[in-house]
Design an enzyme around this catalytic site. Structure first.
Site, short mmCIF file in Angstrom:
data_model
loop_
_atom_site.label_atom_id
_atom_site.label_comp_id
_atom_site.label_asym_id
_atom_site.label_seq_id
_atom_site.Cartn_x
_atom_site.Cartn_y
_atom_site.Cartn_z
N ASP A 118 -2.88 4.12 0.73
CA ASP A 118 -3.16 2.75 1.14
C ASP A 118 -4.65 2.62 1.52
O ASP A 118 -5.50 3.00 0.74
CB ASP A 118 -2.20 2.35 2.27
CG ASP A 118 -2.30 0.89 2.66
OD1 ASP A 118 -1.71 0.04 1.97
OD2 ASP A 118 -3.00 0.59 3.64
N TYR A 225 -9.79 -5.51 6.38
CA TYR A 225 -9.63 -6.47 5.27
C TYR A 225 -10.74 -7.51 5.30
O TYR A 225 -11.24 -7.94 4.26
CB TYR A 225 -8.27 -7.16 5.37
CG TYR A 225 -7.12 -6.23 5.06
CD1 TYR A 225 -6.70 -6.02 3.76
CD2 TYR A 225 -6.45 -5.56 6.09
CE1 TYR A 225 -5.64 -5.16 3.48
CE2 TYR A 225 -5.39 -4.70 5.81
CZ TYR A 225 -4.99 -4.50 4.51
OH TYR A 225 -3.96 -3.65 4.24
N HIS A 282 6.06 1.40 -1.43
CA HIS A 282 4.64 1.63 -1.17
C HIS A 282 4.42 2.80 -0.20
O HIS A 282 3.43 3.52 -0.29
CB HIS A 282 4.05 0.35 -0.58
CG HIS A 282 2.62 0.46 -0.15
ND1 HIS A 282 1.59 0.49 -1.05
CD2 HIS A 282 2.05 0.55 1.09
CE1 HIS A 282 0.43 0.60 -0.39
NE2 HIS A 282 0.69 0.63 0.91
#
Length: 302
Positions: A118, A225, A282
């Site tokens: 990730d 982010y 994921h």
């Protein structure tokens, strides 16, 4: 700096301490012989911790690796610098470089492997491309090569799956939403999407939820982010070539990342091995730990 975010089971052989690197304090989990000359550094993702590597650390240690898994800046009890610019890609890569340098200062190293999932894998791809430090092996879990990501984000099939990246650009609201009801959204991020829900016990989810609720932690986590979108130089990868032997392990049932992201990766990664795990989420290394450990072990022996 507070106590550890979780306490390792002594039987696992995982040890915990704080280390200083790049001017910050990092919460570190480690395993294996502290003098082993093969060194693996494991980078976790969002909204995780080094705890996400608990199944891989003993396995790699058993194969003769000295293993470090830091909590990245902003996570758990690691330092939490203020402001969005503190989470720019160059800063994140500098942390990894400083941790590698520290490990080398503590004991000689012949071989360096970066294992990442990730957000950790976003950092790892860039680190390998920019050759910040020499790497002998690279292992990536459920994150595409930057050029594949750039291509696929032009398609609606991926854009709609990446909605949260755009949502995370808003001020304060994402943090509020993630932390509401005892960080319910953090718990659900894992549990609701996992193929093997028994791998995410209430106690495991409590660890992630408690870490996310430390003062300023979720703000720092979301700032990764914000920095990614705000500072485009973070996405400039030159020729984008990775000459390190690379293993990619991919849980196919990834709600955020379309399977087409794997297409054409060999163009930038000539020495590439890809393993797809059907039905796995994921959170691949926690959702299918035995399978991931087997693939990793086989690749390392190969």
């Amino acid at each position: 700096m507070g106590e550890f975010s979780w306490v390792a089971d002594p039987a696992s052989g995982i040890r915990q301490r704080f280390v200083e690197a790049n001017g910050l304090k990092f919460e570190l989990a480690e395993a294996g012989d502290a003098k082993a000359t093969k060194f693996a550094i494991l980078l976790h993702g969002f909204p995780e911790l080094n705890f996400s590597w608990r199944h891989q650390m003993p396995e790699l240690a058993a194969q003769g690796w000295r293993v470090w898994a830091p909590n990245l800046r902003g996570y758990g009890a690691s330092s939490r610098p203020e402001g969005v610019p503190a989470y720019r890609m160059d800063k994140l890569m500098a942390d990894v470089a400083a941790l590698i340098d520290l490990a080398k200062a503590e004991a000689p190293i012949d071989e360096i492997m970066l294992v990442a999932h990730d957000w950790g894998a976003v950092i790892a791809w860039n680190f390998a491309i920019q050759k910040v430090r020499p790497l002998d092996r690279l292992v990536i879990m459920n994150v595409p090569h930057p050029k594949c990501a750039e291509r696929e984000l032009k398609h609606w099939r991926q854009r709609k799956k990446s909605w949260y990246i755009f949502f995370f650009q808003l001020p304060w609201l994402p943090e509020k939403m993630m932390l509401a009801n005892d960080a319910k959204a953090v718990r659900q991020a894992f549990f609701n999407t996992a193929a093997n829900k028994d791998r995410f016990s209430e106690a495991d989810l409590d660890i992630y939820a408690a870490a996310a609720q430390r003062p300023g932690a979720m703000h720092a986590m979301v700032n990764y982010y914000r920095a990614l979108v705000r500072y485009p130089e973070a996405r400039e990868v030159g020729d984008a070539m990775v000459d390190t032997p690379t293993l990619v392990i991919w849980g196919e049932n990834d709600l955020a990342l379309d399977i087409h992201l794997l297409d054409g990766m060999e163009q930038w990664v000539p020495n590439l091995t890809v393993h797809r795990l059907p039905g796995i989420s994921h959170w691949v290394q926690q959702d299918a730990p035995e399978e991931v450990n087997r693939l990793l072990g086989d690749w390392l022996k190969g």
